[in-house]
Design a protein around this motif. Structure first.
Motif, PDB file in Angstrom:
ATOM      1  N   TRP A 150     -14.025 -25.163  27.901  1.00  0.00           N
ATOM      2  CA  TRP A 150     -13.693 -25.474  26.511  1.00  0.00           C
ATOM      3  C   TRP A 150     -13.845 -24.188  25.696  1.00  0.00           C
ATOM      4  O   TRP A 150     -14.846 -23.977  25.015  1.00  0.00           O
ATOM      5  CB  TRP A 150     -14.605 -26.564  25.972  1.00  0.00           C
ATOM      6  CG  TRP A 150     -14.560 -27.832  26.774  1.00  0.00           C
ATOM      7  CD1 TRP A 150     -15.475 -28.251  27.695  1.00  0.00           C
ATOM      8  CD2 TRP A 150     -13.549 -28.832  26.737  1.00  0.00           C
ATOM      9  NE1 TRP A 150     -15.078 -29.452  28.238  1.00  0.00           N
ATOM     10  CE2 TRP A 150     -13.905 -29.843  27.657  1.00  0.00           C
ATOM     11  CE3 TRP A 150     -12.367 -28.975  26.014  1.00  0.00           C
ATOM     12  CZ2 TRP A 150     -13.123 -30.971  27.872  1.00  0.00           C
ATOM     13  CZ3 TRP A 150     -11.598 -30.118  26.229  1.00  0.00           C
ATOM     14  CH2 TRP A 150     -11.984 -31.095  27.148  1.00  0.00           C
ATOM     15  N   SER A 151     -12.844 -23.297  25.757  1.00  0.00           N
ATOM     16  CA  SER A 151     -12.977 -21.998  25.102  1.00  0.00           C
ATOM     17  C   SER A 151     -11.725 -21.545  24.347  1.00  0.00           C
ATOM     18  O   SER A 151     -11.701 -20.440  23.807  1.00  0.00           O
ATOM     19  CB  SER A 151     -13.354 -20.930  26.132  1.00  0.00           C
ATOM     20  OG  SER A 151     -12.335 -20.800  27.096  1.00  0.00           O
ATOM     21  N   GLU A 152     -10.714 -22.390  24.282  1.00  0.00           N
ATOM     22  CA  GLU A 152      -9.496 -21.996  23.570  1.00  0.00           C
ATOM     23  C   GLU A 152      -9.751 -21.966  22.062  1.00  0.00           C
ATOM     24  O   GLU A 152     -10.339 -22.893  21.506  1.00  0.00           O
ATOM     25  CB  GLU A 152      -8.355 -22.977  23.857  1.00  0.00           C
ATOM     26  CG  GLU A 152      -7.832 -22.911  25.267  1.00  0.00           C
ATOM     27  CD  GLU A 152      -6.695 -23.899  25.472  1.00  0.00           C
ATOM     28  OE1 GLU A 152      -5.536 -23.454  25.531  1.00  0.00           O
ATOM     29  OE2 GLU A 152      -6.983 -25.100  25.567  1.00  0.00           O
ATOM     30  N   ILE A 153      -9.311 -20.885  21.432  1.00  0.00           N
ATOM     31  CA  ILE A 153      -9.452 -20.706  19.984  1.00  0.00           C
ATOM     32  C   ILE A 153      -8.077 -20.353  19.435  1.00  0.00           C
ATOM     33  O   ILE A 153      -7.390 -19.488  19.994  1.00  0.00           O
ATOM     34  CB  ILE A 153     -10.465 -19.580  19.673  1.00  0.00           C
ATOM     35  CG1 ILE A 153     -11.855 -19.973  20.193  1.00  0.00           C
ATOM     36  CG2 ILE A 153     -10.515 -19.269  18.184  1.00  0.00           C
ATOM     37  CD1 ILE A 153     -12.883 -18.876  20.098  1.00  0.00           C
ATOM     38  N   PRO A 154      -7.661 -20.985  18.331  1.00  0.00           N
ATOM     39  CA  PRO A 154      -6.340 -20.664  17.780  1.00  0.00           C
ATOM     40  C   PRO A 154      -6.261 -19.215  17.298  1.00  0.00           C
ATOM     41  O   PRO A 154      -7.250 -18.655  16.826  1.00  0.00           O
ATOM     42  CB  PRO A 154      -6.176 -21.641  16.617  1.00  0.00           C
ATOM     43  CG  PRO A 154      -7.512 -22.206  16.351  1.00  0.00           C
ATOM     44  CD  PRO A 154      -8.361 -21.985  17.554  1.00  0.00           C
ATOM     45  N   VAL A 155      -5.082 -18.630  17.414  1.00  0.00           N
ATOM     46  CA  VAL A 155      -4.864 -17.257  16.964  1.00  0.00           C
ATOM     47  C   VAL A 155      -5.028 -17.177  15.443  1.00  0.00           C
ATOM     48  O   VAL A 155      -5.636 -16.259  14.914  1.00  0.00           O
ATOM     49  CB  VAL A 155      -3.462 -16.754  17.386  1.00  0.00           C
ATOM     50  CG1 VAL A 155      -3.182 -15.371  16.838  1.00  0.00           C
ATOM     51  CG2 VAL A 155      -3.337 -16.772  18.898  1.00  0.00           C
ATOM     52  N   ASN A 156      -4.484 -18.177  14.747  1.00  0.00           N
ATOM     53  CA  ASN A 156      -4.579 -18.240  13.290  1.00  0.00           C
ATOM     54  C   ASN A 156      -5.086 -19.617  12.881  1.00  0.00           C
ATOM     55  O   ASN A 156      -4.724 -20.619  13.495  1.00  0.00           O
ATOM     56  CB  ASN A 156      -3.202 -18.026  12.637  1.00  0.00           C
ATOM     57  CG  ASN A 156      -2.661 -16.643  12.894  1.00  0.00           C
ATOM     58  OD1 ASN A 156      -3.381 -15.660  12.712  1.00  0.00           O
ATOM     59  ND2 ASN A 156      -1.408 -16.559  13.319  1.00  0.00           N
ATOM     60  N   GLY A 157      -5.904 -19.679  11.847  1.00  0.00           N
ATOM     61  CA  GLY A 157      -6.367 -20.953  11.313  1.00  0.00           C
ATOM     62  C   GLY A 157      -7.369 -21.643  12.218  1.00  0.00           C
ATOM     63  O   GLY A 157      -7.992 -21.016  13.077  1.00  0.00           O
ATOM     64  N   THR A 158      -7.472 -22.973  12.020  1.00  0.00           N
ATOM     65  CA  THR A 158      -8.458 -23.739  12.778  1.00  0.00           C
ATOM     66  C   THR A 158      -7.871 -24.957  13.484  1.00  0.00           C
ATOM     67  O   THR A 158      -8.607 -25.727  14.089  1.00  0.00           O
ATOM     68  CB  THR A 158      -9.595 -24.220  11.850  1.00  0.00           C
ATOM     69  OG1 THR A 158      -9.034 -24.996  10.786  1.00  0.00           O
ATOM     70  CG2 THR A 158     -10.383 -23.047  11.283  1.00  0.00           C
ATOM     71  N   LEU A 165      -7.856 -27.260  26.116  1.00  0.00           N
ATOM     72  CA  LEU A 165      -9.311 -27.120  26.228  1.00  0.00           C
ATOM     73  C   LEU A 165      -9.874 -26.313  25.048  1.00  0.00           C
ATOM     74  O   LEU A 165     -10.379 -25.205  25.222  1.00  0.00           O
ATOM     75  CB  LEU A 165      -9.673 -26.449  27.555  1.00  0.00           C
ATOM     76  CG  LEU A 165      -9.280 -27.220  28.817  1.00  0.00           C
ATOM     77  CD1 LEU A 165      -9.334 -26.324  30.039  1.00  0.00           C
ATOM     78  CD2 LEU A 165     -10.176 -28.432  29.000  1.00  0.00           C
ATOM     79  N   PRO A 166      -9.817 -26.891  23.822  1.00  0.00           N
ATOM     80  CA  PRO A 166     -10.286 -26.138  22.656  1.00  0.00           C
ATOM     81  C   PRO A 166     -11.816 -26.024  22.599  1.00  0.00           C
ATOM     82  O   PRO A 166     -12.534 -26.927  23.024  1.00  0.00           O
ATOM     83  CB  PRO A 166      -9.779 -26.970  21.482  1.00  0.00           C
ATOM     84  CG  PRO A 166      -9.731 -28.367  22.013  1.00  0.00           C
ATOM     85  CD  PRO A 166      -9.322 -28.215  23.463  1.00  0.00           C
ATOM     86  N   ALA A 167     -12.289 -24.894  22.068  1.00  0.00           N
ATOM     87  CA  ALA A 167     -13.714 -24.727  21.783  1.00  0.00           C
ATOM     88  C   ALA A 167     -14.077 -25.695  20.656  1.00  0.00           C
ATOM     89  O   ALA A 167     -13.210 -26.154  19.905  1.00  0.00           O
ATOM     90  CB  ALA A 167     -13.984 -23.280  21.368  1.00  0.00           C
TER      91      ALA A 167
END
Length: 182
Positions: A150-158, A165-167
């Motif tokens: 669970w480590s995906e982070i958006p490039v822009n925004g939230t 698999l978002p953080a």
């Protein structure tokens, strides 16, 4: 008529269950907090890895989260890892140059592992930075078979829409200002 209503209820529950599992990421139970305060981060684990039980959780403590202290969990061992900080901070009159950067919970036995069809929570606390903004908590969930990173982070925004698999996101909000009126 009763059969149609019963079928509609069963179908509705099945669809809701499917929707919940599609959105059952590791999330924070309280996703908002005030900058500069102490915060208890409670990570809610909603499922295992493709049907298998969760037997470990490794949490990367976000940069700026000060003095992380994990909550022990019966049936699980607990380990922390410290590292040198890029930017030291002051705590209770002392300069902190090394801090906890990783927390690790590991089930002590197969029986203590978290079954896929159950959920549980893992918690830690510490002080939030004085500045507001998004804080991402990366979690590696290990299971009897496989893992979820669970480590995906958006490039822009939230927005994590479309991410597999978002953080976990903590929205650190500005501290309220005290205005003086004359």
């Amino acid at each position: 008529m009763k059969k149609k209503i019963h079928f509609a209820c069963v179908l509705g529950l099945a669809l809701m269950g499917g929707m919940q599992s599609a959105f059952a990421h590791v999330v924070l139970a309280e996703p908002k907090a005030i900058a500069g305060t102490y915060y208890k981060a409670t990570l809610r684990v909603g499922h295992g890895c493709h049907g298998s039980s969760t037997n470990g959780l490794v949490v990367q403590v976000p940069s700026g989260f000060q003095g992380a202290k994990p909550q022990p969990k019966f049936g699980w061992t607990l380990a922390t890892r410290k590292a040198k900080l890029a930017i030291p901070y002051n705590s209770h009159g002392k300069t902190v140059t090394d801090d906890v950067v990783e927390l690790r919970w590991t089930a002590v036995s197969k029986e203590a592992a978290l079954p896929d069809e159950q959920f549980d929570e893992f918690a830690f606390m510490g002080r939030l930075p004085d500045g507001a903004g998004p804080m991402w908590v990366k979690i590696l969930q290990t299971c009897e078979s496989g893992q979820n990173d669970w480590s995906e982070i958006p490039v822009n925004g939230t927005s994590t829409r479309g991410m597999k698999l978002p953080a976990a996101l903590l929205d650190v909000q500005p501290a309220p200002t005290h205005e003086h009126h004359h």
